[in-house]
Structure formats: C-alpha cells, structure tokens
Design an enzyme around this catalytic site. Structure first.
Site, PDB file in Angstrom:
ATOM      1  N   HIS A 153       0.969  -1.247  -0.008  1.00  0.00           N
ATOM      2  CA  HIS A 153       0.006  -0.062  -0.049  1.00  0.00           C
ATOM      3  C   HIS A 153       0.963   1.256  -0.037  1.00  0.00           C
ATOM      4  CE1 HIS A 153       0.682  -1.350   4.086  1.00  0.00           C
ATOM      5  NE2 HIS A 153       0.877  -0.088   4.386  1.00  0.00           N
ATOM      6  N   HIS A 182       1.137   5.032   1.126  1.00  0.00           N
ATOM      7  CA  HIS A 182       0.130   6.248   2.125  1.00  0.00           C
ATOM      8  C   HIS A 182       0.383   7.524   1.251  1.00  0.00           C
ATOM      9  CE1 HIS A 182       0.351   4.065   5.954  1.00  0.00           C
ATOM     10  NE2 HIS A 182       1.209   3.242   5.306  1.00  0.00           N
TER      11      HIS A 182
HETATM   12  P1  AMP Z   1       1.786   0.496   7.415  1.00  0.00           P
HETATM   13  O1  AMP Z   1       2.363   0.750   8.716  1.00  0.00           O
HETATM   14  O2  AMP Z   1       2.710   1.250   6.457  1.00  0.00           O
HETATM   15  O3  AMP Z   1       1.705  -1.171   7.047  1.00  0.00           O
HETATM   16  O4  AMP Z   1       0.485   0.953   7.427  1.00  0.00           O
HETATM   17  C1  AMP Z   1      -0.788   0.258   7.592  1.00  0.00           C
HETATM   18  C2  AMP Z   1      -1.823   1.386   7.740  1.00  0.00           C
HETATM   19  O5  AMP Z   1      -3.093   0.683   7.384  1.00  0.00           O
HETATM   20  C3  AMP Z   1      -1.968   2.132   9.008  1.00  0.00           C
HETATM   21  O6  AMP Z   1      -1.789   3.500   8.723  1.00  0.00           O
HETATM   22  C4  AMP Z   1      -3.245   1.720   9.537  1.00  0.00           C
HETATM   23  O7  AMP Z   1      -3.821   2.718  10.156  1.00  0.00           O
HETATM   24  C5  AMP Z   1      -3.950   1.487   8.551  1.00  0.00           C
HETATM   25  N1  AMP Z   1      -5.040   0.435   8.481  1.00  0.00           N
HETATM   26  C6  AMP Z   1      -5.005  -0.774   9.426  1.00  0.00           C
HETATM   27  N2  AMP Z   1      -6.202  -1.390   9.090  1.00  0.00           N
HETATM   28  C7  AMP Z   1      -7.037  -0.598   8.355  1.00  0.00           C
HETATM   29  C8  AMP Z   1      -8.245  -0.786   7.946  1.00  0.00           C
HETATM   30  N3  AMP Z   1      -9.069  -1.927   8.129  1.00  0.00           N
HETATM   31  N4  AMP Z   1      -8.948   0.155   7.346  1.00  0.00           N
HETATM   32  C9  AMP Z   1      -8.176   1.183   7.102  1.00  0.00           C
HETATM   33  N5  AMP Z   1      -6.879   1.344   7.424  1.00  0.00           N
HETATM   34  C10 AMP Z   1      -6.199   0.593   7.897  1.00  0.00           C
END
Ligand code: AMP
Ligand code: ZN
Length: 138
Positions: A101, A103
């Site tokens: 993903h 950001h």
């Molecule tokens: P990373 O630390 O780069 O893997 O980012 C994961 C991101 O996903 C974090 O910013 C979380 O807040 C976000 N996240 C986790 N679960 C969900 C969800 N179910 N819906 C939307 N965002 C999420």
C-alpha cells in the site's frame, strides 16, 4: 491473486466496507482508519503483493500515476499545502499490513505531524563505500 486471510485483499475487493475515495478494476483508494492527518489515504492494489519487491513493474507506474491524480484532487478539495507519499516495506521499516500500500498523507501548515528521520553525518569515504556496494566498481 487474492489471499483469503489478508485484510487489505478483502477491503480492496469490497468484501469489507471502507471509506472509498476511488476505485477501478485494479485499485481502490481508501481513507486510513488511523490517519496521520485529515484525509490520509491508502492506495491498495486489488491483487495481493506483499511489498514493493513483489509489485510488478507496470503496477509501479500505475500506482504513481494514481497517487498524482489523487494528490491533485485531494489538494483541491481539502486545501492542504503539501503531501507525503510513504511506502513501508518490511517490519523493520514500519510495515504492519503485509499487502502493498502507498500512503497519501496530506500536509497542513499547522498539522503538528512528524514524518521525519534523524539525519546521519557520513563522510565522503563512507558515502563512496556505500555507492560502490550498491553500484559495484568503479
Ligand atoms: P503500514 O504501517 O505502512 O503497514 O500501514 C498500515 C496502515 O493501515 C496504518 O496507517 C493503519 O492505520 C491502516 N489500517 C490498518 N487497518 C486498516 C483498515 N481496516 N482500514 C483502513 N486502514 C487501516
Ligand atoms: Zn492482500
């Protein structure tokens, strides 16, 4: 390729509801549930790739195109002053969800966020050693 147990596979493919900002046949852009700032969003491919190493070449370009499109649109709508694009690979880099993903983090003048690192102070020799390690000689 989707993975049953992967939450981002399920969100990207609409099995779990999300606040969707954009969707096409290959990608979904959603609002992050734990946002760094107002409008913090995530670009999710609908296929499962663990990280940048697994992301196919053509998808790399598509993701960056989509990031630009979303950043322009969101800047116009949210009135932010800038953007951080962040992409974590591996636990040591802060990746918590093992589905690629990107950001999209809108930035505002007084958002009091801190997306930073402590700068090192390598000498020229060290920089050259690193360059050679990555590129080989000379
Ligand atoms: P990373 O630390 O780069 O893997 O980012 C994961 C991101 O996903 C974090 O910013 C979380 O807040 C976000 N996240 C986790 N679960 C969900 C969800 N179910 N819906 C939307 N965002 C999420
Ligand atoms: Zn997945």
């Amino acid at each position: 390729m989707k993975e049953e147990a992967c939450i981002f596979c399920r969100i990207a493919n609409g099995e779990i509801p999300s606040k969707t900002l954009y969707e096409d046949e290959k990608y979904r852009v959603i609002l992050d549930l734990g946002p760094a700032t107002r409008g913090h969003a995530l670009i999710l491919p609908k296929d499962h790739y663990k990280n940048l190493y697994e992301l196919p070449e053509d998808a790399c370009g598509e993701v960056m195109h989509l990031a630009k499109k979303m950043a322009v649109r969101m800047t116009g709508k949210l009135g932010c002053s800038g953007f951080n694009l962040v992409q974590n690979n591996g636990e040591c880099a802060g990746q918590t969800v093992m589905h690629f993903h990107l950001h999209l983090i809108p930035r505002y003048e007084d958002d009091h966020q801190n997306i930073n690192w402590v700068p090192g102070k390598p000498g020229q020799e060290e920089l050259e050693e690193i360059r050679k390690t990555i590129c080989g000689q000379p």
